[in-house]
Enzyme design. Sequence first.
Site, PDB file in Angstrom:
ATOM      1  N   GLY A   4       0.788  -1.232   0.000  1.00  0.00           N
ATOM      2  CA  GLY A   4       0.000   0.000   0.000  1.00  0.00           C
ATOM      3  C   GLY A   4       0.820   1.282   0.000  1.00  0.00           C
ATOM      4  O   GLY A   4       0.317   2.343   0.401  1.00  0.00           O
ATOM      5  N   SER A   5       2.057   1.229  -0.489  1.00  0.00           N
ATOM      6  CA  SER A   5       2.821   2.482  -0.540  1.00  0.00           C
ATOM      7  C   SER A   5       2.196   3.452  -1.558  1.00  0.00           C
ATOM      8  O   SER A   5       2.298   4.665  -1.402  1.00  0.00           O
ATOM      9  CB  SER A   5       4.306   2.229  -0.856  1.00  0.00           C
ATOM     10  N   LEU A  51      -4.454  -7.195  -7.197  1.00  0.00           N
ATOM     11  CA  LEU A  51      -4.038  -8.298  -8.068  1.00  0.00           C
ATOM     12  C   LEU A  51      -5.176  -9.138  -8.641  1.00  0.00           C
ATOM     13  O   LEU A  51      -4.942 -10.062  -9.404  1.00  0.00           O
ATOM     14  CB  LEU A  51      -3.051  -9.201  -7.311  1.00  0.00           C
ATOM     15  N   HIS A  82       0.744   0.204 -13.303  1.00  0.00           N
ATOM     16  CA  HIS A  82       1.511  -1.022 -13.554  1.00  0.00           C
ATOM     17  C   HIS A  82       2.993  -0.670 -13.687  1.00  0.00           C
ATOM     18  O   HIS A  82       3.345   0.294 -14.380  1.00  0.00           O
ATOM     19  CB  HIS A  82       1.001  -1.698 -14.832  1.00  0.00           C
TER      20      HIS A  82
HETATM   21  C1  GAR Z   1       3.113  -0.887  -7.657  1.00  0.00           C
HETATM   22  O1  GAR Z   1       4.402  -0.722  -8.186  1.00  0.00           O
HETATM   23  C2  GAR Z   1       2.146  -1.223  -8.765  1.00  0.00           C
HETATM   24  O2  GAR Z   1       2.501  -0.720  -9.993  1.00  0.00           O
HETATM   25  C3  GAR Z   1       2.238  -2.724  -8.820  1.00  0.00           C
HETATM   26  O3  GAR Z   1       2.346  -3.134  -7.506  1.00  0.00           O
HETATM   27  C4  GAR Z   1       3.024  -2.125  -6.761  1.00  0.00           C
HETATM   28  C5  GAR Z   1       2.200  -1.869  -5.520  1.00  0.00           C
HETATM   29  O4  GAR Z   1       2.987  -1.401  -4.494  1.00  0.00           O
HETATM   30  N1  GAR Z   1       1.086  -3.232  -9.472  1.00  0.00           N
HETATM   31  C6  GAR Z   1       1.130  -4.288 -10.286  1.00  0.00           C
HETATM   32  O5  GAR Z   1       2.143  -4.916 -10.506  1.00  0.00           O
HETATM   33  C7  GAR Z   1      -0.208  -4.658 -10.913  1.00  0.00           C
HETATM   34  N2  GAR Z   1      -0.027  -5.480 -12.059  1.00  0.00           N
HETATM   35  P1  GAR Z   1       2.314  -0.963  -3.113  1.00  0.00           P
HETATM   36  O6  GAR Z   1       1.530  -2.142  -2.579  1.00  0.00           O
HETATM   37  O7  GAR Z   1       3.461  -0.597  -2.233  1.00  0.00           O
HETATM   38  O8  GAR Z   1       1.423   0.202  -3.430  1.00  0.00           O
END
Ligand code: GAR
Length: 192
Positions: A12-13, A87, A104
Amino acid sequence: MYHLVVFASGNGSTLQCIIDSIHNHELEAQIDLVVSDNPNAYALKRAEANNIATYIIQNKNFTQRDLELSNILSKYPIDLIVLAGYLKMIGPSLLEMYTIINTHPSLLPKYGGKGMHGMYVHKAVISAQEKYSGATIHFVNQEYDKGSIISQTKVEVLASDTADSLSQKVQAAEKIQLIQVLNNFVKQKGQS
Ligand code: GAR
């Protein structure tokens, strides 16, 4: 006010960045709800720490999950749904009712699709010795990472980069880009 709902499955950053941008008045919006498919997602803790309502969707059946979410979301005034590290596939009821965007961590159409998320993407980019990676913000449709692209930011991949260092660079660029995109949505609503 511009009303957001954020979906997140993990750390969740990205959610935190949206929360901080709102607190700092860099984004004139509010997050009414955070949805997660993962009861242990740290994103939920971040939401709770900021007094944002949360909903955990645990239904494994795609159609039932879609209907359950559409029922919950109908209680909120929503301008935009943001997938921030979420996801699961989004179902037809939600796609029909809401504007939904996803962030993404690659230059789509490269390194997208089912199973391509987070560190899997960065590891694949490093293995392929790509010169560039980046982040893509796109509309969500019925296929993983295939909706039309709103904005992309390029990041150089150095020979010394690891998947970890690349992830940090991409995530930093991605967050700046996301807030810019969200501000454009807010502006567009103001003009309509
Ligand atoms: C982010 O970099 C986002 O682009 C990626 O997950 C990370 C979430 O980070 N999303 C995907 O890969 C979706 N296909 P977070 O949980 O720290 O916000």
